[in-house]
Design an enzyme around this catalytic site. Sequence first.
Site, PDB file in Angstrom:
ATOM      1  CB  THR A   1      28.178  16.489  31.291  1.00 23.24           C
ATOM      2  OG1 THR A   1      29.222  15.781  31.953  1.00 23.24           O
ATOM      3  CG2 THR A   1      27.391  17.233  32.369  1.00 23.24           C
ATOM      4  CG  ASP A   2      30.300  11.412  31.926  1.00 24.55           C
ATOM      5  OD1 ASP A   2      30.604  12.590  32.198  1.00 24.55           O
ATOM      6  OD2 ASP A   2      31.153  10.523  31.732  1.00 24.55           O
ATOM      7  CD  GLU A   3      31.900  16.413  35.191  1.00 20.27           C
ATOM      8  OE1 GLU A   3      31.758  17.028  36.265  1.00 20.27           O
ATOM      9  OE2 GLU A   3      32.796  16.677  34.374  1.00 20.27           O
TER      10      GLU A   3
ATOM     11  CE  LYS B   1      25.923  20.758  30.709  1.00 17.91           C
ATOM     12  NZ  LYS B   1      25.751  21.598  29.487  1.00 17.91           N
TER      13      LYS B   1
ATOM     14  CE1 TYR C   1      29.722  21.862  33.295  1.00 20.15           C
ATOM     15  CE2 TYR C   1      30.456  19.726  34.118  1.00 20.15           C
ATOM     16  CZ  TYR C   1      30.043  20.530  33.075  1.00 20.15           C
ATOM     17  OH  TYR C   1      29.938  20.005  31.807  1.00 20.15           O
TER      18      TYR C   1
END
Length: 339
Positions: free
Chosen positions: A125-127, A157, A153
């Site tokens: 994810t870009d997070e 990731k 989260y």
Amino acid sequence: MKIIVTGGAGFIGGNFVHYMLAKHPSYRIICLDLLTYAGNMETLAPVVGHENFTFVKGDIADRAFIYQLFETEKPDIIVNFAAESHVDRSIEDPEIFLQTNVIGTSVLLDACKKYSIKRFHQVSTDEVYGDLPLDRLDLFFTEETPLHTSSPYSASKASADLLVQAYHRTFKLPVTISRCSNNYGSYHFPEKLIPLMIANALNDKKLPVYGTGDNVRDWLYVEDHCSAIDLIIHNGRIGEVYNVGGHNERTNLEVVKTIIRELGKDENLIQYVTDRPGHDRRYAIDPTKIKTELGWEPATLFDEGIKKTIKWYLDNKAWWERIISGEYQSYYEKMYADR
Ligand SMILES: NC(=O)c1ccc[n+]([C@@H]2O[C@H](COP(=O)([O-])OP(=O)(O)OC[C@H]3O[C@@H](n4cnc5c(N)ncnc54)[C@H](O)[C@@H]3O)[C@@H](O)[C@H]2O)c1
């Protein structure tokens, strides 16, 4: 070609299963999913019974089970969507995020190594990049942007992402990674912003907007994410990371107002609630690498995609109403009652 899709009863994994069976009729797709609160067999109902589709219930962190599955099925490719995926839940209870997102990924990597799998693809994810300031619209995440996470989260990731890269460097495991911006579209669980707002607006319930609603997300129509992963697993360079996004930035408030307008509702449904702790301000992807190397571009821009998504929720009320009427209700109360 035989592909194990983990987390295929979830939002993006489910869309990917549908996409791959339609696009590659000769491929066998094995969906492995634990069916947590986010997994929904009704998402897979259209393909259950398809001759090239098999569903297996199980935990990616269960080593004995995973090794047995690899031994029996001898897959060519693994695409790992399985994850705990909701930031708010990770703030309430981080441990399951480490268990599934980190330990689960490490078990899959070990299985890929043991059974000499041709490709392991990690859906990241870009997070993992953290966030960007709201007043620097010239800044975008590239694949070189340092990982800098905000929530349990995104930290889980990022850990998985780094493990995948370590298995490539240390064991020469043939891996690829995609880091994607916020997805939206069909089969999206109604705890996430867009489906939550559609469902609430249709039921004339309040539309809870965190803070002032000025956080910016780079929205990607889910089928465009599926086409990107399809390209990466076939043509992506081993060991590489590809950012996936399409310059479709919107503030959360803009998204909510668009939904209100499309459904003919009133903006007085909007209710501003206490902001999420550590709320990321802006995500924005630079997709130059996947565009130049693999020729990928999103086919659906936000203004069209949101219309298609709203239509899907109108046409598939039974799907999301059954979710809302279940266990989800008590979770919803807990998250929003006191805000
Ligand atoms: N939704 C987004 O906007 C977005 C954006 C970027 C990246 N991602 C990533 O894409 C992937 C899919 O996201 P999503 O939104 O479809 O998530 P989701 O929560 O809708 O689906 C996750 C699926 O994983 C399954 N699962 C959970 N724990 C499992 C376990 N231990 N073993 C096997 N299955 C398990 C769940 O039952 C569910 O079906 C995730 O890895 C997420 O981090 C999502």
